[in-house]
Enzyme design. Structure first.
Site, PDB file in Angstrom:
ATOM      1  N   CYS A   1      -2.860   7.732  -2.632  1.00 22.81           N
ATOM      2  CA  CYS A   1      -2.507   8.902  -1.921  1.00 22.81           C
ATOM      3  C   CYS A   1      -3.084   9.322  -0.714  1.00 22.81           C
ATOM      4  CB  CYS A   1      -2.114  10.255  -3.052  1.00 22.81           C
ATOM      5  SG  CYS A   1      -3.548  10.968  -3.544  1.00 22.81           S
TER       6      CYS A   1
ATOM      7  N   ASP B   1       3.361  16.154  -1.885  1.00 19.77           N
ATOM      8  CA  ASP B   1       2.124  16.263  -2.432  1.00 19.77           C
ATOM      9  C   ASP B   1       1.661  17.754  -2.836  1.00 19.77           C
ATOM     10  OD1 ASP B   1      -0.865  16.651  -2.175  1.00 19.77           O
ATOM     11  OD2 ASP B   1      -1.103  15.750  -0.246  1.00 19.77           O
TER      12      ASP B   1
ATOM     13  N   CYS C   1      -5.087  14.648  -6.022  1.00 20.89           N
ATOM     14  CA  CYS C   1      -3.906  15.194  -6.555  1.00 20.89           C
ATOM     15  C   CYS C   1      -3.150  14.309  -7.121  1.00 20.89           C
ATOM     16  CB  CYS C   1      -3.175  16.080  -5.662  1.00 20.89           C
ATOM     17  SG  CYS C   1      -4.053  17.425  -4.991  1.00 20.89           S
ATOM     18  N   ARG C   2      -2.390  13.504  -6.274  1.00 20.09           N
ATOM     19  CA  ARG C   2      -1.178  12.526  -7.060  1.00 20.09           C
ATOM     20  C   ARG C   2      -1.816  11.321  -7.407  1.00 20.09           C
ATOM     21  NH1 ARG C   2       2.097  12.244  -1.616  1.00 20.09           N
ATOM     22  NH2 ARG C   2       0.170  12.243  -0.718  1.00 20.09           N
ATOM     23  N   SER C   3      -2.676  10.747  -6.776  1.00 24.80           N
ATOM     24  CA  SER C   3      -3.254   9.344  -7.216  1.00 24.80           C
ATOM     25  C   SER C   3      -4.024   9.493  -8.463  1.00 24.80           C
ATOM     26  CB  SER C   3      -3.773   8.406  -6.144  1.00 24.80           C
ATOM     27  OG  SER C   3      -4.642   9.143  -5.508  1.00 24.80           O
TER      28      SER C   3
ATOM     29  N   ASN D   1      -6.653  11.351  -2.661  1.00 22.16           N
ATOM     30  CA  ASN D   1      -7.203  10.746  -4.054  1.00 22.16           C
ATOM     31  C   ASN D   1      -7.714  11.914  -4.872  1.00 22.16           C
ATOM     32  OD1 ASN D   1      -9.699   8.636  -5.285  1.00 22.16           O
ATOM     33  ND2 ASN D   1      -7.479   8.818  -5.968  1.00 22.16           N
TER      34      ASN D   1
END
Length: 157
Positions: A8, A125, A13-15, A11
């Site tokens: 993401c 995000d 939140c999402r990934s 690095n």
């Protein structure tokens, strides 16, 4: 060894959420000795930081371990080390393009390619939206379907 990298922007939140969730699915499938999971960001703003508080809270809510996870930036070596690179949105795919070597076969896909009802879309995000639950639901379904895809493609059973 099969290696999967989630990417993401920062690095945090999402990934890292996808890394932890996918690792959990891999462990439940008894494939921890065959599949390695990591995550990285296209930007360097958060290098060395733990996952965002919202990511940590949602993972804790679902009993998913994120111990020892710290943000790092994508490197050219990742395209040689990983067979699957899973980006969270179109911008991540665009930002990965300069790293992509012509001499290496690596699959770069978007997470929502594995979520039929959101196919082709982008994982929002939560750093900006605050909706960690919505992202978790997308990521969890995507990770489950990604694992099935890898098992079929690699004939892991």
């Amino acid at each position: 060894m099969i290696k999967v990298l989630f990417v993401c922007l920062g690095n945090i939140c999402r990934s890292p959420m996808a890394e932890a969730v996918f690792r959990s699915h891999v462990e439940k499938a008894g494939l921890s000795d065959r599949i390695v999971v990591d995550s990285a960001g296209t930007g360097d703003w958060h290098v060395g930081h733990p996952p965002h508080e919202g990511t940590r809270k949602i993972l804790e809510q679902y009993g998913i371990d994120y111990t020892g996870m710290f943000a790092r930036q994508v490197s050219k070596e990742d395209f040689y080390d990983f067979q699957y690179i899973i980006a969270m949105d179109d911008m991540n795919v665009t930002n990965l393009a300069p790293y992509f070597p012509a001499d290496r076969k690596v699959e770069v896909k978007k997470m929502l390619e594995f979520v039929p009802k959101h196919a082709g879309g982008n994982v929002p995000d939560p750093y900006f939206t605050g909706n960690f639950e919505e992202v978790y639901e997308m990521v969890n379904e995507g990770c489950e379907n990604l694992l099935n895809y890898i098992q079929d493609e690699q004939e892991l059973g």
